[in-house]
Scaffold this motif. Structure first.
Motif, PDB file in Angstrom:
ATOM      1  N   GLU A  94       0.890  -1.257  -0.001  1.00  0.00           N
ATOM      2  CA  GLU A  94      -0.002   0.131   0.056  1.00  0.00           C
ATOM      3  C   GLU A  94       0.808   1.194  -0.052  1.00  0.00           C
ATOM      4  O   GLU A  94       1.487   1.435   0.910  1.00  0.00           O
ATOM      5  N   THR A  95       0.841   1.795  -1.250  1.00  0.00           N
ATOM      6  CA  THR A  95       1.667   3.181  -1.215  1.00  0.00           C
ATOM      7  C   THR A  95       1.634   4.228  -0.411  1.00  0.00           C
ATOM      8  O   THR A  95       2.748   4.907   0.243  1.00  0.00           O
ATOM      9  N   LEU A  96       0.346   4.466   0.133  1.00  0.00           N
ATOM     10  CA  LEU A  96       0.073   5.414   0.995  1.00  0.00           C
ATOM     11  C   LEU A  96       0.350   5.227   2.571  1.00  0.00           C
ATOM     12  O   LEU A  96      -0.006   5.921   3.293  1.00  0.00           O
ATOM     13  N   ARG A  97       0.953   4.069   2.650  1.00  0.00           N
ATOM     14  CA  ARG A  97       1.048   3.423   4.268  1.00  0.00           C
ATOM     15  C   ARG A  97       2.378   4.313   4.753  1.00  0.00           C
ATOM     16  O   ARG A  97       2.481   4.534   5.812  1.00  0.00           O
ATOM     17  N   GLN A  98       3.442   4.639   3.562  1.00  0.00           N
ATOM     18  CA  GLN A  98       4.374   5.320   4.284  1.00  0.00           C
ATOM     19  C   GLN A  98       4.343   7.012   3.693  1.00  0.00           C
ATOM     20  O   GLN A  98       3.567   7.188   2.927  1.00  0.00           O
ATOM     21  N   PRO A  99       5.022   7.916   4.473  1.00  0.00           N
ATOM     22  CA  PRO A  99       4.889   9.214   3.999  1.00  0.00           C
ATOM     23  C   PRO A  99       5.720   9.960   2.855  1.00  0.00           C
ATOM     24  O   PRO A  99       6.897   9.953   2.824  1.00  0.00           O
ATOM     25  N   ILE A 100       4.940   9.650   1.673  1.00  0.00           N
ATOM     26  CA  ILE A 100       5.592   9.819   0.367  1.00  0.00           C
ATOM     27  C   ILE A 100       5.661  10.926   0.009  1.00  0.00           C
ATOM     28  O   ILE A 100       6.071  11.337  -1.419  1.00  0.00           O
ATOM     29  N   GLU A 101       5.080  12.119   0.673  1.00  0.00           N
ATOM     30  CA  GLU A 101       5.138  13.484   0.105  1.00  0.00           C
ATOM     31  C   GLU A 101       6.191  14.057  -0.367  1.00  0.00           C
ATOM     32  O   GLU A 101       6.070  14.772  -1.420  1.00  0.00           O
ATOM     33  N   ALA A 102       7.203  14.028   0.329  1.00  0.00           N
ATOM     34  CA  ALA A 102       8.600  14.424  -0.024  1.00  0.00           C
ATOM     35  C   ALA A 102       9.083  14.023  -1.401  1.00  0.00           C
ATOM     36  O   ALA A 102       9.678  14.473  -2.383  1.00  0.00           O
ATOM     37  N   LEU A 103       8.927  12.461  -1.420  1.00  0.00           N
ATOM     38  CA  LEU A 103       9.222  11.961  -2.535  1.00  0.00           C
ATOM     39  C   LEU A 103       8.612  12.323  -3.873  1.00  0.00           C
ATOM     40  O   LEU A 103       9.130  12.457  -4.828  1.00  0.00           O
ATOM     41  N   CYS A 104       7.195  12.253  -3.712  1.00  0.00           N
ATOM     42  CA  CYS A 104       6.483  13.024  -4.899  1.00  0.00           C
ATOM     43  C   CYS A 104       7.134  14.170  -5.411  1.00  0.00           C
ATOM     44  O   CYS A 104       7.079  14.401  -6.548  1.00  0.00           O
ATOM     45  N   GLN A 105       7.244  15.380  -4.309  1.00  0.00           N
ATOM     46  CA  GLN A 105       7.688  16.415  -4.795  1.00  0.00           C
ATOM     47  C   GLN A 105       9.144  16.762  -5.394  1.00  0.00           C
ATOM     48  O   GLN A 105       9.355  17.286  -6.557  1.00  0.00           O
ATOM     49  N   LYS A 106       9.974  15.700  -5.012  1.00  0.00           N
ATOM     50  CA  LYS A 106      11.400  15.497  -5.718  1.00  0.00           C
ATOM     51  C   LYS A 106      11.087  14.929  -7.097  1.00  0.00           C
ATOM     52  O   LYS A 106      11.805  15.225  -7.969  1.00  0.00           O
ATOM     53  N   LEU A 107      10.226  14.012  -7.209  1.00  0.00           N
ATOM     54  CA  LEU A 107       9.958  13.614  -8.685  1.00  0.00           C
ATOM     55  C   LEU A 107       9.444  14.298  -9.395  1.00  0.00           C
ATOM     56  O   LEU A 107       9.743  14.568 -10.617  1.00  0.00           O
ATOM     57  N   LEU A 108       8.248  15.200  -9.078  1.00  0.00           N
ATOM     58  CA  LEU A 108       7.709  16.155  -9.899  1.00  0.00           C
ATOM     59  C   LEU A 108       8.907  17.313 -10.090  1.00  0.00           C
ATOM     60  O   LEU A 108       8.658  17.869 -11.281  1.00  0.00           O
ATOM     61  N   LEU A 109       9.851  17.690  -9.115  1.00  0.00           N
ATOM     62  CA  LEU A 109      10.950  18.643  -9.509  1.00  0.00           C
ATOM     63  C   LEU A 109      11.739  18.003 -10.745  1.00  0.00           C
ATOM     64  O   LEU A 109      12.186  18.871 -11.610  1.00  0.00           O
ATOM     65  N   GLU A 110      11.804  16.582 -10.824  1.00  0.00           N
ATOM     66  CA  GLU A 110      12.754  16.281 -12.025  1.00  0.00           C
ATOM     67  C   GLU A 110      11.685  16.064 -13.218  1.00  0.00           C
ATOM     68  O   GLU A 110      12.258  15.381 -13.972  1.00  0.00           O
ATOM     69  N   ASN A 111      10.691  16.441 -13.218  1.00  0.00           N
ATOM     70  CA  ASN A 111       9.638  16.677 -14.403  1.00  0.00           C
ATOM     71  C   ASN A 111       9.222  15.244 -14.680  1.00  0.00           C
ATOM     72  O   ASN A 111       9.255  14.865 -15.814  1.00  0.00           O
ATOM     73  N   PHE A 112       9.203  14.310 -13.775  1.00  0.00           N
ATOM     74  CA  PHE A 112       8.472  13.058 -13.954  1.00  0.00           C
ATOM     75  C   PHE A 112       6.876  13.122 -13.814  1.00  0.00           C
ATOM     76  O   PHE A 112       6.402  14.020 -13.251  1.00  0.00           O
ATOM     77  N   GLN A 113       6.085  12.222 -14.776  1.00  0.00           N
ATOM     78  CA  GLN A 113       4.730  12.194 -14.521  1.00  0.00           C
ATOM     79  C   GLN A 113       4.707  10.925 -13.303  1.00  0.00           C
ATOM     80  O   GLN A 113       5.311   9.970 -13.505  1.00  0.00           O
ATOM     81  N   VAL A 114       3.911  11.423 -12.276  1.00  0.00           N
ATOM     82  CA  VAL A 114       3.876  10.414 -11.291  1.00  0.00           C
ATOM     83  C   VAL A 114       2.278   9.640 -11.099  1.00  0.00           C
ATOM     84  O   VAL A 114       1.356  10.522 -11.070  1.00  0.00           O
ATOM     85  N   GLN A 115       2.269   8.703 -11.057  1.00  0.00           N
ATOM     86  CA  GLN A 115       1.014   7.947 -10.739  1.00  0.00           C
ATOM     87  C   GLN A 115       1.341   6.779  -9.471  1.00  0.00           C
ATOM     88  O   GLN A 115       2.354   6.387  -9.202  1.00  0.00           O
ATOM     89  N   ILE A 116       0.314   6.938  -8.425  1.00  0.00           N
ATOM     90  CA  ILE A 116       0.226   6.394  -7.462  1.00  0.00           C
ATOM     91  C   ILE A 116      -0.753   5.400  -7.370  1.00  0.00           C
ATOM     92  O   ILE A 116      -1.996   5.409  -7.868  1.00  0.00           O
ATOM     93  N   GLU A 117      -0.574   3.928  -6.908  1.00  0.00           N
ATOM     94  CA  GLU A 117      -1.610   2.960  -6.999  1.00  0.00           C
ATOM     95  C   GLU A 117      -2.085   2.710  -5.476  1.00  0.00           C
ATOM     96  O   GLU A 117      -1.163   2.485  -4.488  1.00  0.00           O
ATOM     97  N   THR A 118      -3.201   2.658  -5.138  1.00  0.00           N
ATOM     98  CA  THR A 118      -3.583   2.569  -3.667  1.00  0.00           C
ATOM     99  C   THR A 118      -4.844   2.045  -3.516  1.00  0.00           C
ATOM    100  O   THR A 118      -5.504   1.758  -4.432  1.00  0.00           O
ATOM    101  N   ASN A 119      -5.013   1.368  -2.261  1.00  0.00           N
ATOM    102  CA  ASN A 119      -6.574   0.833  -1.888  1.00  0.00           C
ATOM    103  C   ASN A 119      -7.532   1.878  -1.329  1.00  0.00           C
ATOM    104  O   ASN A 119      -8.411   1.446  -1.170  1.00  0.00           O
ATOM    105  N   GLY A 120      -7.155   2.865  -1.242  1.00  0.00           N
ATOM    106  CA  GLY A 120      -7.864   4.021  -0.697  1.00  0.00           C
ATOM    107  C   GLY A 120      -8.305   4.220   0.550  1.00  0.00           C
ATOM    108  O   GLY A 120      -8.976   5.061   1.117  1.00  0.00           O
ATOM    109  N   THR A 121      -7.918   3.378   1.318  1.00  0.00           N
ATOM    110  CA  THR A 121      -8.031   3.233   2.905  1.00  0.00           C
ATOM    111  C   THR A 121      -7.477   4.287   3.759  1.00  0.00           C
ATOM    112  O   THR A 121      -7.507   4.518   4.934  1.00  0.00           O
ATOM    113  N   ILE A 122      -6.072   4.902   3.126  1.00  0.00           N
ATOM    114  CA  ILE A 122      -5.338   5.886   3.924  1.00  0.00           C
ATOM    115  C   ILE A 122      -5.325   7.426   3.149  1.00  0.00           C
ATOM    116  O   ILE A 122      -5.153   7.185   1.947  1.00  0.00           O
TER     117      ILE A 122
END
Length: 225
Positions: A94-122
């Motif tokens: 489950e991707t959102l189980r860990q605090p991924i906010e900072a990772l997401c921002q760094k990936l966006l700064l590198e101009n990546f398109q980012v997709q998250i897969e989640t079960n929706g419970t977090i």
């Protein structure tokens, strides 16, 4: 894991390091981005234990987010050093189980398109530029509730369909109608040819009933990870 994984609670923290099972280049095999060249970052641990889940995610190494982005960037390039995989897929577990906010921002700064897969419970306050694909999971014949604060951020729902397994024989309302969120239906892989054929038939019938889109696990068809 087939339901034998340890159920783990959501983690707090600054997200400067994360538990990672694997990082690898491939093609996205499911959902709205099917066929896109991608780098997968598989994060460790899940807050659920689904008996049909065939993914190994309990083993991990802990990396800084700088190390994660560096490896993902390297794997996104072809042999000539040109970026050919612009999509980063954060998955699990489950991707959102860990605090991924900072990772997401760094990936966006590198101009990546980012997709998250989640079960929706977090819920986590993920940047709106990131695509969130939610695959609701069921227990005792009923879907786990999707977090209402996550619903407006979800770009698509992917429902897993089985002709026989309780809870997966149909879809119900988990919040998709409120935001007119696109729905994908995907036949469950139960590693049994007869069951899988029945699952495909059930998926087609439900797609006709609801006007939903079909998602196939094309990475398995292609024989890739």
């Amino acid at each position: 894991m087939f339901g034998k994984n340890k159920i783990q609670k959501p983690e707090s923290g600054d997200g400067k390091t994360l538990k990672v099972t694997e990082i690898f280049p491939t093609f996205q095999g499911e959902g709205p981005f099917t066929g896109h060249p991608a780098v997968f970052i598989r994060l460790s641990g899940c807050n659920l234990a689904c008996d049909f889940c065939d993914t190994e995610f309990d083993k991990f190494e802990e990396f800084s987010i700088e190390e994660i982005v560096s490896k993902a960037t390297f794997l996104s390039n072809n042999q000539d050093g040109k970026r050919t995989k612009n999509l980063i897929v954060l998955t699990g577990g489950e991707t959102l189980r860990q605090p991924i906010e900072a990772l997401c921002q760094k990936l966006l700064l590198e101009n990546f398109q980012v997709q998250i897969e989640t079960n929706g419970t977090i819920f986590r306050d993920i940047d709106d530029r990131i695509d969130i694909i939610c695959s609701p999971k069921a227990q005792n014949g009923k879907y786990f509730p999707v977090r209402p604060d996550l619903l407006p951020k979800i770009n698509a729902f992917k429902f897993i369909i089985s002709a026989e397994k309780e809870g997966y024989q149909d879809i119900t309302e988990v919040g998709q109608s409120e935001y007119n969120t696109p729905i994908y239906l995907q036949p469950m892989d139960e590693y049994n040819e007869e069951k899988n054929n029945n699952n495909i038939k059930a998926t087609l019938q439900l797609a006709e009933k609801y006007g939903a889109r079909i998602s196939l696990q094309t990475h398995k068809i292609l024989g890739i990870e």
